[in-house]
Design a protein around this motif. Structure first.
Motif, PDB file in Angstrom:
ATOM      1  N   TYR A  20       0.853   2.698  -1.532  1.00  0.00           N
ATOM      2  CA  TYR A  20       0.021   3.214  -0.451  1.00  0.00           C
ATOM      3  C   TYR A  20      -1.274   2.420  -0.356  1.00  0.00           C
ATOM      4  CZ  TYR A  20       3.189   7.092  -1.267  1.00  0.00           C
ATOM      5  OH  TYR A  20       4.305   7.858  -1.460  1.00  0.00           O
ATOM      6  N   GLU A  21      -1.165   1.157   0.021  1.00  0.00           N
ATOM      7  CA  GLU A  21      -2.331   0.280   0.073  1.00  0.00           C
ATOM      8  C   GLU A  21      -3.312   0.637   1.192  1.00  0.00           C
ATOM      9  OE1 GLU A  21      -1.666  -4.003  -0.843  1.00  0.00           O
ATOM     10  OE2 GLU A  21       0.431  -3.384  -0.688  1.00  0.00           O
ATOM     11  N   ASP A  22      -2.971   1.585   2.027  1.00  0.00           N
ATOM     12  CA  ASP A  22      -3.813   1.918   3.170  1.00  0.00           C
ATOM     13  C   ASP A  22      -4.866   2.982   2.864  1.00  0.00           C
ATOM     14  OD1 ASP A  22      -2.407   0.115   4.761  1.00  0.00           O
ATOM     15  OD2 ASP A  22      -0.950   1.633   5.352  1.00  0.00           O
ATOM     16  N   ARG A  23      -5.284   3.077   1.629  1.00  0.00           N
ATOM     17  CA  ARG A  23      -6.353   3.995   1.218  1.00  0.00           C
ATOM     18  C   ARG A  23      -6.058   5.453   1.548  1.00  0.00           C
ATOM     19  NH1 ARG A  23     -11.936   0.784   2.517  1.00  0.00           N
ATOM     20  NH2 ARG A  23     -11.159  -1.233   1.886  1.00  0.00           N
ATOM     21  N   ILE A  24      -4.901   5.891   1.184  1.00  0.00           N
ATOM     22  CA  ILE A  24      -4.536   7.291   1.383  1.00  0.00           C
ATOM     23  C   ILE A  24      -4.816   8.033   0.083  1.00  0.00           C
ATOM     24  CG2 ILE A  24      -2.634   8.893   1.815  1.00  0.00           C
ATOM     25  CD1 ILE A  24      -1.259   6.618   3.343  1.00  0.00           C
ATOM     26  N   TYR A  25      -5.726   8.992   0.137  1.00  0.00           N
ATOM     27  CA  TYR A  25      -5.982   9.819  -1.035  1.00  0.00           C
ATOM     28  C   TYR A  25      -6.422  11.200  -0.590  1.00  0.00           C
ATOM     29  CZ  TYR A  25      -9.879   6.540  -0.264  1.00  0.00           C
ATOM     30  OH  TYR A  25     -10.786   5.680   0.279  1.00  0.00           O
ATOM     31  N   ASN A  26      -6.058  12.180  -1.405  1.00  0.00           N
ATOM     32  CA  ASN A  26      -6.312  13.576  -1.063  1.00  0.00           C
ATOM     33  C   ASN A  26      -7.405  14.214  -1.906  1.00  0.00           C
ATOM     34  OD1 ASN A  26      -4.198  13.634   0.870  1.00  0.00           O
ATOM     35  ND2 ASN A  26      -2.742  13.712  -0.810  1.00  0.00           N
ATOM     36  N   SER A  27      -7.944  13.465  -2.851  1.00  0.00           N
ATOM     37  CA  SER A  27      -8.986  14.020  -3.706  1.00  0.00           C
ATOM     38  C   SER A  27      -9.954  12.919  -4.117  1.00  0.00           C
ATOM     39  CB  SER A  27      -8.374  14.662  -4.955  1.00  0.00           C
ATOM     40  OG  SER A  27      -7.838  13.654  -5.794  1.00  0.00           O
ATOM     41  N   GLU A  28     -11.051  13.331  -4.665  1.00  0.00           N
ATOM     42  CA  GLU A  28     -12.056  12.376  -5.144  1.00  0.00           C
ATOM     43  C   GLU A  28     -11.502  11.543  -6.296  1.00  0.00           C
ATOM     44  OE1 GLU A  28     -15.688  10.684  -4.337  1.00  0.00           O
ATOM     45  OE2 GLU A  28     -14.701  12.285  -3.253  1.00  0.00           O
ATOM     46  N   ALA A  29     -10.693  12.155  -7.158  1.00  0.00           N
ATOM     47  CA  ALA A  29     -10.093  11.431  -8.281  1.00  0.00           C
ATOM     48  C   ALA A  29      -9.153  10.330  -7.776  1.00  0.00           C
ATOM     49  CB  ALA A  29      -9.333  12.391  -9.185  1.00  0.00           C
ATOM     50  N   GLU A  30      -8.331  10.658  -6.778  1.00  0.00           N
ATOM     51  CA  GLU A  30      -7.437   9.646  -6.211  1.00  0.00           C
ATOM     52  C   GLU A  30      -8.234   8.507  -5.591  1.00  0.00           C
ATOM     53  OE1 GLU A  30      -4.676  11.424  -3.484  1.00  0.00           O
ATOM     54  OE2 GLU A  30      -3.569  12.425  -5.084  1.00  0.00           O
ATOM     55  N   LYS A  31      -9.352   8.820  -4.978  1.00  0.00           N
ATOM     56  CA  LYS A  31     -10.207   7.799  -4.383  1.00  0.00           C
ATOM     57  C   LYS A  31     -10.740   6.854  -5.469  1.00  0.00           C
ATOM     58  CE  LYS A  31     -14.431   7.247  -1.660  1.00  0.00           C
ATOM     59  NZ  LYS A  31     -15.525   7.954  -0.973  1.00  0.00           N
ATOM     60  N   HIS A  32     -11.208   7.417  -6.578  1.00  0.00           N
ATOM     61  CA  HIS A  32     -11.720   6.603  -7.681  1.00  0.00           C
ATOM     62  C   HIS A  32     -10.610   5.753  -8.301  1.00  0.00           C
ATOM     63  CE1 HIS A  32     -15.728   8.202  -7.531  1.00  0.00           C
ATOM     64  NE2 HIS A  32     -15.271   9.437  -7.653  1.00  0.00           N
ATOM     65  N   ASN A  33      -9.419   6.321  -8.417  1.00  0.00           N
ATOM     66  CA  ASN A  33      -8.279   5.570  -8.949  1.00  0.00           C
ATOM     67  C   ASN A  33      -7.936   4.400  -8.031  1.00  0.00           C
ATOM     68  OD1 ASN A  33      -8.142   7.522 -10.942  1.00  0.00           O
ATOM     69  ND2 ASN A  33      -6.386   8.577 -10.047  1.00  0.00           N
ATOM     70  N   TRP A  34      -7.906   4.653  -6.728  1.00  0.00           N
ATOM     71  CA  TRP A  34      -7.573   3.614  -5.757  1.00  0.00           C
ATOM     72  C   TRP A  34      -8.607   2.488  -5.812  1.00  0.00           C
ATOM     73  CZ3 TRP A  34      -9.139   0.679  -1.760  1.00  0.00           C
ATOM     74  CH2 TRP A  34      -8.163   0.095  -0.962  1.00  0.00           C
ATOM     75  N   ILE A  35      -9.877   2.832  -5.844  1.00  0.00           N
ATOM     76  CA  ILE A  35     -10.943   1.832  -5.884  1.00  0.00           C
ATOM     77  C   ILE A  35     -10.850   1.004  -7.165  1.00  0.00           C
ATOM     78  CG2 ILE A  35     -13.449   1.525  -6.070  1.00  0.00           C
ATOM     79  CD1 ILE A  35     -13.681   3.949  -4.102  1.00  0.00           C
ATOM     80  N   ALA A  36     -10.575   1.645  -8.302  1.00  0.00           N
ATOM     81  CA  ALA A  36     -10.438   0.924  -9.568  1.00  0.00           C
ATOM     82  C   ALA A  36      -9.293  -0.084  -9.497  1.00  0.00           C
ATOM     83  CB  ALA A  36     -10.212   1.903 -10.716  1.00  0.00           C
ATOM     84  N   CYS A  37      -8.175   0.326  -8.928  1.00  0.00           N
ATOM     85  CA  CYS A  37      -7.031  -0.589  -8.774  1.00  0.00           C
ATOM     86  C   CYS A  37      -7.381  -1.737  -7.846  1.00  0.00           C
ATOM     87  CB  CYS A  37      -5.815   0.163  -8.238  1.00  0.00           C
ATOM     88  SG  CYS A  37      -5.121   1.356  -9.380  1.00  0.00           S
ATOM     89  N   HIS A  38      -8.024  -1.416  -6.743  1.00  0.00           N
ATOM     90  CA  HIS A  38      -8.407  -2.437  -5.772  1.00  0.00           C
ATOM     91  C   HIS A  38      -9.344  -3.471  -6.393  1.00  0.00           C
ATOM     92  CE1 HIS A  38      -9.068  -4.110  -1.809  1.00  0.00           C
ATOM     93  NE2 HIS A  38     -10.364  -4.079  -2.047  1.00  0.00           N
TER      94      HIS A  38
END
Length: 98
Positions: A20-38
């Motif tokens: 899901y490279e299109d920045r799809i997240y449902n919580s603040e934790a998912e957002k932080h995880n996505w940013i860390a991966c990016h």
């Protein structure tokens, strides 16, 4: 060889990011995880990033995906595993686990 304590969690985060490279997240934790991966993935070359995303995007196990990427790219599996370990370490660092 034993896996790092953060490896399972980071692997889960990378699979989510790769699928899901299109920045799809449902919580603040998912957002932080996505940013860390990016942030971690953008520190690799384009070719390395492509290999890593293929490993985490495919449906097989990580081991099977490493084997397939190794075979396809003509690079020894140990090199690919080193790339995976370094990626996981960088994600863990950006996520604040290290």
């Amino acid at each position: 060889m034993s896996r790092a304590f953060y490896s399972e969690f980071v692997s889960h985060c990378l699979r989510f990011y790769a699928r899901y490279e299109d920045r799809i997240y449902n919580s603040e934790a998912e957002k932080h995880n996505w940013i860390a991966c990016h942030m971690a993935l953008k520190s690799f070359t384009k070719a390395e990033r492509k290999k890593l995303l293929t490993i985490y995007k495919e449906g097989d196990t990580i081991s099977d995906n490493v084997y397939q990427v190794s075979k396809k790219s003509g690079v020894h599996q140990d090199v690919i595993w080193g790339l995976v370990r370094e990626c996981e370490k960088r994600v863990a660092k950006y996520r604040g686990l290290l």
